[in-house]
Design an enzyme around this catalytic site. Structure first.
Site, PDB file in Angstrom:
ATOM      1  N   HIS A  49      41.209  38.089  59.223  1.00 22.73           N
ATOM      2  CA  HIS A  49      42.013  36.858  59.223  1.00 22.73           C
ATOM      3  C   HIS A  49      41.813  36.078  60.527  1.00 22.73           C
ATOM      4  O   HIS A  49      41.741  34.839  60.514  1.00 22.73           O
ATOM      5  CB  HIS A  49      43.497  37.187  59.072  1.00 22.73           C
ATOM      6  CG  HIS A  49      43.863  37.798  57.763  1.00 22.73           C
ATOM      7  ND1 HIS A  49      44.217  39.125  57.638  1.00 22.73           N
ATOM      8  CD2 HIS A  49      43.948  37.275  56.512  1.00 22.73           C
ATOM      9  CE1 HIS A  49      44.504  39.385  56.377  1.00 22.73           C
ATOM     10  NE2 HIS A  49      44.349  38.284  55.668  1.00 22.73           N
ATOM     11  N   GLN A 101      38.041  34.568  44.044  1.00 19.94           N
ATOM     12  CA  GLN A 101      39.121  33.672  44.462  1.00 19.94           C
ATOM     13  C   GLN A 101      38.551  32.411  45.106  1.00 19.94           C
ATOM     14  O   GLN A 101      38.993  31.289  44.818  1.00 19.94           O
ATOM     15  CB  GLN A 101      40.037  34.401  45.437  1.00 19.94           C
ATOM     16  CG  GLN A 101      41.064  33.504  46.116  1.00 19.94           C
ATOM     17  CD  GLN A 101      41.931  34.258  47.094  1.00 19.94           C
ATOM     18  OE1 GLN A 101      42.883  34.905  46.688  1.00 19.94           O
ATOM     19  NE2 GLN A 101      41.602  34.207  48.373  1.00 19.94           N
TER      20      GLN A 101
END
Length: 296
Positions: A37, A153
């Protein structure tokens, strides 16, 4: 660093940034942040002047019996990590703020969402598309950065963004991996020490295929069977190990000869953890470097 709980707070912060001549970057996450992240935040900072990170465990993308209740929630640690990474602000709404009473609208997804995880997690990508559309509506014109570990995704979001004419540049970042090649994931926290050791078979299986492809192997079955065999020795169950078109995600027949690029995607379970990973053959480097004799 700013902290926003209400949707309009995020919207107004992004509007003010653009009014000041700054480009907005958006990094949507479900929290439990790790180095992968933080790499997304770093890429957003490279492309934008004002980076907003969202931390929201989105209930509409979880199916019955999935891990919504126990998905790791580490907001204080996430805020500290975002501040250290240089984010301008973090948006961490409550569920009722994103799905207020009486809400009923969903984004219907199509063929890109149908194979792979779409088979095993019905409704998942509708939930993903819906919440990302909401976040894009709040952030407005921006560059949004997503990880390629969640390759399907990423493609669903790209398709939605193009189809709905959303003013967002969608960027996919390469998968960040542990030293042994395992893709970083918040769900890795579910693994016992023994399962974590066994999980190394995932990047090794992908590495097998990468090396066979580099040697000139183009038969789908010959690329898939060794990967499936390696995973079968450690996985509690295998949802899929498939080859697909890297743009449309159409599944390639096992009897086919594949082209110069192909997505090899997998989803396996080790105990209670469902882990996904992928490589684009002909494009990505093998996940495990220097594993000759180990990865075939």
């Amino acid at each position: 660093m700013e902290f926003w709980r209400q949707p309009n707070e995020l919207r107004h912060a992004c509007e003010r940034a653009r009014e000041a001549g700054r480009r907005v970057g958006l990094v949507p996450t479900m929290g439990a942040l790790h180095a992968g992240h933080l790499a997304l935040i770093a890429e957003a900072k490279r492309r934008a002047d004002f980076v907003a990170v969202t931390v929201f465990v989105n209930p509409t993308q979880f199916g019955a019996g999935e891990d919504l209740a126990r998905y790791p929630r580490t907001l204080d640690r996430d805020l500290a990590g975002c501040a250290e990474a240089g984010a301008a602000g973090v948006f961490a709404p409550e569920v009722a703020a994103m799905y207020p009473p009486g809400e009923e609208t969903r984004v219907r997804v199509g063929a890109t969402a149908a194979p792979l995880c779409g088979v095993h997690r019905p409704g998942h990508f509708e939930g993903v598309a819906t919440v990302v559309a909401k976040l894009f509506a709040l952030a407005g014109p921006c560059v949004a950065v997503f990880g390629r570990k969640d390759y399907q995704q990423l493609q669903v979001i790209r398709r939605m963004t193009a189809d709905l004419f959303l003013p967002v540049e969608v960027v996919g970042m390469k998968t960040v991996r542990e030293p042994d090649g395992l893709a970083m994931s918040s769900r890795n926290a579910y693994l016992s020490p023994e399962q974590r050791s066994a999980a190394r078979a995932i990047p090794l299986a992908l590495t097998d295929a990468c090396r066979a492809f580099a040697r000139g192997e183009r038969r789908a079955k010959a690329l898939l069977e060794p990967a499936r065999a390696r995973l079968a020795t450690v996985a509690s169950s295998i949802d899929y190990v498939d080859l697909a078109d890297p743009e449309t995600l159409a599944i390639q027949s096992e009897d086919a000869a594949i082209g110069e690029r192909a997505l090899l995607a997998l989803a396996v379970r080790l105990g209670t953890a469902r882990l996904i990973d992928n490589v684009v053959l002909g494009e990505d480097a093998p996940p495990v470097a220097g594993a000759a004799g180990e990865a075939g």
